[in-house]
Design an enzyme around this catalytic site. Structure first.
Site, PDB file in Angstrom:
ATOM      1  N   ILE A  50       0.621  -1.356   0.118  1.00 60.84           N
ATOM      2  CA  ILE A  50       0.007   0.045   0.095  1.00 60.84           C
ATOM      3  C   ILE A  50       0.738   1.206  -0.084  1.00 60.84           C
ATOM      4  O   ILE A  50       0.446   2.231  -0.470  1.00 60.84           O
ATOM      5  CB  ILE A  50      -1.074   0.065   1.095  1.00 60.84           C
ATOM      6  N   GLN A  69       4.988   3.330  -0.027  1.00 62.88           N
ATOM      7  CA  GLN A  69       6.577   2.929   0.089  1.00 62.88           C
ATOM      8  C   GLN A  69       6.870   4.190   1.018  1.00 62.88           C
ATOM      9  O   GLN A  69       6.983   5.458   0.338  1.00 62.88           O
ATOM     10  CB  GLN A  69       7.247   2.710  -1.033  1.00 62.88           C
ATOM     11  N   GLY A  70       7.311   4.115   2.336  1.00 61.67           N
ATOM     12  CA  GLY A  70       7.910   5.162   2.889  1.00 61.67           C
ATOM     13  C   GLY A  70       9.465   5.548   2.658  1.00 61.67           C
ATOM     14  O   GLY A  70       9.751   4.858   1.745  1.00 61.67           O
ATOM     15  N   ALA A  71       9.825   6.307   3.531  1.00 60.74           N
ATOM     16  CA  ALA A  71      11.432   6.522   3.283  1.00 60.74           C
ATOM     17  C   ALA A  71      12.265   5.315   3.700  1.00 60.74           C
ATOM     18  O   ALA A  71      13.022   4.951   2.709  1.00 60.74           O
ATOM     19  CB  ALA A  71      11.809   7.848   4.076  1.00 60.74           C
ATOM     20  N   GLU A  72      11.835   4.719   4.637  1.00 70.11           N
ATOM     21  CA  GLU A  72      12.866   3.640   5.089  1.00 70.11           C
ATOM     22  C   GLU A  72      12.084   2.223   5.125  1.00 70.11           C
ATOM     23  O   GLU A  72      12.639   1.424   5.112  1.00 70.11           O
ATOM     24  CB  GLU A  72      13.316   3.756   6.732  1.00 70.11           C
ATOM     25  N   VAL A  77       5.085  -0.615   3.131  1.00 68.87           N
ATOM     26  CA  VAL A  77       3.828  -1.188   4.058  1.00 68.87           C
ATOM     27  C   VAL A  77       2.829  -2.004   3.228  1.00 68.87           C
ATOM     28  O   VAL A  77       2.679  -1.611   1.962  1.00 68.87           O
ATOM     29  CB  VAL A  77       3.105   0.257   4.650  1.00 68.87           C
ATOM     30  N   LYS A 128      -9.942 -18.736  11.830  1.00 74.55           N
ATOM     31  CA  LYS A 128     -11.335 -18.251  11.962  1.00 74.55           C
ATOM     32  C   LYS A 128     -11.428 -17.045  12.896  1.00 74.55           C
ATOM     33  O   LYS A 128     -12.366 -16.217  12.772  1.00 74.55           O
ATOM     34  CB  LYS A 128     -12.291 -19.426  12.473  1.00 74.55           C
ATOM     35  N   ASP A 137       9.922  11.665  14.548  1.00 69.06           N
ATOM     36  CA  ASP A 137       9.737  11.802  13.034  1.00 69.06           C
ATOM     37  C   ASP A 137       8.389  12.386  13.102  1.00 69.06           C
ATOM     38  O   ASP A 137       7.521  11.989  12.372  1.00 69.06           O
ATOM     39  CB  ASP A 137      10.035  10.791  12.251  1.00 69.06           C
TER      40      ASP A 137
END
Lengths: 386, 263
Positions: free
Chosen positions: B22, B24-27, B30, B42, B162
């Site tokens: 979903i 792509q951040g810096a590091e 996800v 279940k 951050d």
């Protein structure tokens, strides 16, 4: 829309000619740049495509002996001594016979930088402005670097990593300003390298950072790395702690302090680390931090272009690391320039100043040409971009 | 995102765990999945989980990379686990962690904002309101709540490291009400030092000014209102600590401004 032809060239010429004077630190640069008048510039965001032609790019560096930095007073004296000669040579190289007719604008660095050197160059700029009757533009040094980088590489809207002796900033454009997303909280990266070079007593010519780069290349065991503090704080970073730490290591190494277990084997007393290893570790560590904050800024503003400018930007290892980072991102591109444009020069001041002039922001009032040592990148109104 | 990363993740997760990238951040990269790492199938039906993966960075020296990945993954997991127990503080629940390979599983939070405004983090939320009504009462209420979350975090001697508007996720509580959750503690730490808290606030201020420039002054004021409220609720001791933090914040800000800039 931006009209870059707001002010037309003087004397009915079909091109602009600007003289740029740079002297914010130990380099004195004179550059002459030529922009053709293009119809598409009347209506478009094309400030990165001026088709500029570099007529002259001359630089003289004040080099100090190993172990010494440059002091403001001595640097200013160097600039005063060389300024007239360099301007004459530049005019000759560019084939400008009558500057009062052929030049449109004189651009000089208004800041940021060291007070005394800035001042002496500003006085030279005012003098020739009065002599030839040509308007002046005071340019922000950082913006000069950015505009030159955009023009040379053709990067339309990149995230800019500006790394030099006095600045470490990650910049992106938004709403008529170059906004600073991340920067150093204490000393600049170039300053850190220069001071480490002074501790090592290696030559300051051609530049301390270049000599550190060469030593780092000689490091024999690149698998092993001396561990240094890694101090990234969000998009900001801090480097004074790393410098203090590595300076202690270097001093222990020179004194042969056998108690230091990082440098010497505690049992045999054998030396484990060389100066080359320290240079290598310092570069790897600090550049990794720089690339990381750049990547953070790219992710934050959704950009895939990076432009590296400033003196430290010529470092090949930094360019390589930046390239690897961009390679792992979708459509990532890295733009860098060579030493002619990375290191402080007069052309970049002429380029940024000419853009300002073309938007009608020049002045003849000497009261508006006062230099300032503290001049943030985001204080400049960027009229020439959308 | 490169094919290489996706294939590495699918090797690690085995074919039993389907996943979808979903962001792509810096590091980190996800992913979301519907499979719980250790509960029977279940029990995890219809729930979404987030897998946060820190891939090795080619540009870093391998030894820096290994130690950073391990350290950040581990400290993020530890922090999430501790912060989850603090009353009033909202963070995603930690499910599993593999520090050496750089994987964390956490619960999924947030939703998509209306009118294609993107995922419901604070950045997109503020951008959604910016053209019509940047000072909407909902914006004010939400920003005060964000300030309170940061205040609570600092009051309990934790730092985020951050703080940006994309690291705050909003979870819908009602038709016009949002609860902010703090995410991404990769640079977080436990710290009772005023310095770290001051720097934390400075990082946030700069992120707000650079991303939401036009309305930054008012936004900052609302954030600080919520932040101060938490400290003030703790009586004289709170007031004292608040003063220390704000003074240091001021100092850090001056540091950034006055730093000599030569080059």
């Amino acid at each position: 829309m931006v009209n870059l032809n707001t002010v037309l060239p003087r004397n009915g010429r079909n091109y602009y000619l600007a003289l740029g004077l740079e002297g914010s630190a130990n380099k004195l640069g004179v550059g002459i740049v030529k922009h053709p008048v293009l119809p598409e510039h009347e209506d478009g965001d094309l400030s990165f495509k001026c088709e500029s032609e570099i007529m002259a790019n001359i630089r003289d560096t004040y080099v100090t002996p190993p172990g010494e930095g440059f002091l403001p007073r001595d640097t200013a004296r160097h600039h005063r001594n060389w300024c007239v000669r360099l301007i004459k040579r530049a005019l000759q190289e560019a084939g400008v016979k009558d500057p009062s007719r052929d030049l449109d604008v004189i651009c000089f660095t208004r800041g940021p930088g060291m007070g005394a050197p800035l001042h002496s160059v500003a006085i030279a700029a005012r003098t020739i402005s009065l002599l030839w009757g040509i308007p002046l533009v005071g340019v922000n040094h950082c913006v000069g670097h950015i505009e030159m980088g955009r023009e040379i590489t053709g990067a339309a809207n990149p995230v800019v990593l500006y790394v030099s002796g006095g600045n470490t900033q990650v910049i992106a454009y938004s709403e008529k300003r170059y906004r600073i997303f991340g920067e150093t909280l204490d000393i600049a990266i170039g300053n850190c390298l220069d001071r480490f070079a002074r501790t090592l007593r290696i030559p300051n010519s051609p530049s301390p950072g270049y000599n550190i780069e060469q030593l780092a290349k000689k490091c024999s065991d690149k698998e092993r790395l001396v561990e240094l503090p890694y101090t990234v704080k969000g998009m900001d970073l801090s480097m004074s702690g790393i410098l203090a730490y590595i300076e202690t290591l270097a001093k222990d190494l020179f004194r042969g302090n056998k108690k230091n277990k990082i440098l010497f084997d505690p049992k045999t007393g054998e030396q484990k680390v060389t100066v080359d290893d320290l240079c290598f570790a310092l570069q790897e560590n600090m550049f990794a931090m720089l690339v990381e904050i750049t990547e953070r800024a790219m992710a934050h503003v959704n950009s895939n272009q990076v432009l590296v400018v400033g003196g430290v930007g010529c470092n090949e290892r930094l360019q390589e690391m930046m390239g690897q980072m961009c390679g792992d991102r979708a459509l990532g591109q890295v733009h860098a320039t060579d030493e002619r444009f990375c290191i402080d020069n007069g052309v970049m001041i002429a380029q940024a100043g000419l853009l300002e002039y073309r938007m009608g922001q020049a002045t003849t009032d000497l009261n508006e040409t006062v230099v300032t040592q503290k001049f943030r990148t985001d204080e400049v109104y960027v009229g020439w971009r959308e | 995102m490169s094919e290489e990363i996706v294939s590495r993740v699918s090797n690690y997760l085995t074919p039993q765990v389907p996943f979808k990238a979903i962001a792509q951040g810096a590091e980190a990269v996800v992913f979301t999945t519907n499979v719980h790492p250790y509960l029977p199938a279940k029990d995890s039906n219809n729930k979404t989980y987030v897998i946060k993966y820190r891939p090795p960075k080619r540009y870093r020296h391998p030894s820096i990379d290994r130690s950073l990945t391990k350290h950040r993954t581990l400290s993020e997991s530890r922090l999430l686990a501790k912060l989850f127990l603090i009353p009033g503080l909202k963070v995603p629940q930690l499910i599993a962690c593999d520090a050496y390979n750089g994987y964390i599983w956490i619960e999924f939070l947030g939703e998509d904002l209306p009118n294609d405004a993107g995922f419901s983090n604070l950045k997109n939320f503020l951008w959604m309101f910016a053209p019509s009504d940047p000072y909407d009462p909902i914006v004010k209420e939400t920003l005060i709540k964000v300030g309170e979350q940061i205040g609570l975090l600092h009051w309990n001697d934790y730092c985020h490291g951050d703080l940006t508007s994309s690291n705050i996720v909003l979870v819908r509580e009602g038709p016009e009400s949002w609860q902010p959750y703090l995410i991404d503690f990769g640079l977080g730490s436990t710290s009772n030092m005023v310095e770290d808290k001051g720097v934390d606030l400075y990082v946030l201020e700069r992120a707000i000014v650079s991303t939401h420039s036009l309305f930054a002054d008012t936004y900052k004021e609302w954030l600080m209102h919520g932040f101060c409220q938490v400290y003030k609720n703790n009586g004289a001791e709170g007031e004292k600590k608040l003063k220390e933090v704000l003074n240091r914040f001021q100092e850090v800000r001056m540091r950034g401004r006055k730093r000599s800039m030569i080059g």
